[in-house]
Design an enzyme around this catalytic site. Structure first.
Site, mmCIF file in Angstrom:
data_model
loop_
_atom_site.group_PDB
_atom_site.id
_atom_site.type_symbol
_atom_site.label_atom_id
_atom_site.label_comp_id
_atom_site.label_asym_id
_atom_site.label_seq_id
_atom_site.Cartn_x
_atom_site.Cartn_y
_atom_site.Cartn_z
ATOM 1 N N TYR A 1 -6.073 -3.907 50.481
ATOM 2 C CA TYR A 1 -6.277 -3.813 49.037
ATOM 3 C C TYR A 1 -5.685 -2.515 48.498
ATOM 4 O O TYR A 1 -4.935 -2.504 47.524
ATOM 5 C CB TYR A 1 -7.768 -3.898 48.707
ATOM 6 C CG TYR A 1 -8.094 -3.589 47.268
ATOM 7 C CD1 TYR A 1 -7.675 -4.441 46.246
ATOM 8 C CD2 TYR A 1 -8.805 -2.446 46.920
ATOM 9 C CE1 TYR A 1 -7.968 -4.165 44.920
ATOM 10 C CE2 TYR A 1 -9.101 -2.159 45.598
ATOM 11 C CZ TYR A 1 -8.683 -3.014 44.602
ATOM 12 O OH TYR A 1 -8.971 -2.729 43.288
ATOM 13 N N SER B 1 -6.431 1.832 41.721
ATOM 14 C CA SER B 1 -7.771 1.972 42.290
ATOM 15 C C SER B 1 -7.930 3.314 42.994
ATOM 16 O O SER B 1 -6.970 3.856 43.561
ATOM 17 C CB SER B 1 -8.018 0.847 43.296
ATOM 18 O OG SER B 1 -9.170 1.090 44.073
#
Length: 334
Positions: free
Chosen positions: A153, A128
């Site tokens: 995350y 990501s």
């Protein structure tokens, strides 16, 4: 080619990728735990479309189910694994951190171990843009230091990259990580900003704009993401040679890492304007401070991706938004 395993196959990116692979005549096994992080009916609608294809098999399975993953690999002639299953979302990680460890860490080690023991030719996995945190240098390059994530995350995605490199180094397992940049498009995730904006604008409800609109995102259309994944999938990394003259450590493992982004960051307020124009409705706007874990700017350097596979995202924002809003109106009968 043997069977391709797509984890998270009825998630947003997984659904589009699986459709593309099936259209290209690959045989695909898809797995997904069908959790309730967002509306299950949307996931099941995607699954119904995929089930129409003869060369698709689906199993409801959680990555953290070690014995289930081992059995799946043992019983199928898998050649390539594309790991897209993960607990997504920056803000949700503040509320439910354990879900990220179970899926993104425990689940990923189960995938790595299964790939290692079953002679998988290439593991491609989703990372990501959030790993870049608040890096000031732009555009973001895979050569940049990403040791300071600002959300759990992001930390799990950085961990995946480190874990994959370790397995590439120790076991000669070819792995490629893909840092996705703000993916949008039809069949998207309801927790994403463009989805929320569209829903509220159509309902004539005010939309919340964080950091007072001073955000930039490298919005990347889903078809561009899928094209990049398919090309990378077939570009299996080879062990690299360490230059004797190099003073900087260079990995010799069969390991690659790429950004996939549109390479054209857009101001959040301009992104909202594109949605307003597509819907032909002016939004009611509520400006708020930045949310914990959010980053003010994302901007992808995609030179390495282009050099490796001859592709970089290029879908214009207005085109992508028009396709999404039309899908939204059709799917939700607005």
């Amino acid at each position: 080619m043997g069977i391709i395993l797509v984890t998270g196959s009825i998630g947003f990116i997984g659904f589009h990728l699986t459709q593309r692979l099936l259209n290209d005549s690959f045989s695909v096994i898809g797995i997904d735990n069908i959790n309730d992080y967002y509306d299950i009916s949307l996931k099941l609608a995607r699954l119904e479309i995929l089930k129409r294809e003869d060369n698709f098999q689906f199993y409801q399975l959680d990555l953290s189910d070690r014995s289930g993953i081992e059995e799946l690999f043992k019983n199928n002639d898998l050649e390539i694994v594309i790991n897209l299953a993960a607990q997504a979302g920056v803000r949700y990680s503040l509320k439910n951190p354990h879900a990220y460890i179970d899926s993104n860490i425990v689940g990923f080690i189960n995938i790595l171990e299964a790939c290692r023991h079953n002679q998988i030719k290439h593991l491609v996995y989703a990372s990501s843009s959030s790993v870049y945190g608040t890096n000031k240098k732009i555009p973001f390059s895979t050569e940049d230091n990403v040791d300071h994530p600002i959300s759990l995350y992001a930390a799990t995605k950085k961990s995946n990259e480190l874990m994959a490199h370790t397995y590439s180094h120790l076991y000669n397992l070819p792995t490629t990580g893909l840092r996705f940049f703000t993916v949008y498009g039809a069949w998207g995730r309801p927790d994403m900003s463009y989805f929320i904006f569209t829903k509220k604008i159509l309902a004539r409800q005010p939309i919340q704009i964080f950091n007072y609109g001073n955000m930039q995102r490298d919005f990347t259309y889903i078809d561009d993401i899928v094209e990049g994944v398919v090309r990378v999938m077939q570009n299996i990394p080879l062990p690299k040679q360490q230059s004797k003259d190099s003073e900087v450590f260079s990995s010799q493992a069969p390991y690659s890492l790429y950004n996939i982004g549109n390479n054209q960051p857009v101001e959040l307020i301009d992104f909202i304007s594109a949605i307003e124009k597509s819907l032909d409705i002016t939004a009611q706007k509520e400006f708020l401070p930045i949310q914990p874990g959010d980053v003010p700017v994302t901007y992808a350097d995609v030179d390495d991706l282009f050099k490796a596979v001859g592709f970089k995202p290029s879908t214009p924002l207005n085109k992508g938004i028009d396709i999404f809003t039309q899908w939204y109106r059709d799917f939700y009968q607005v």
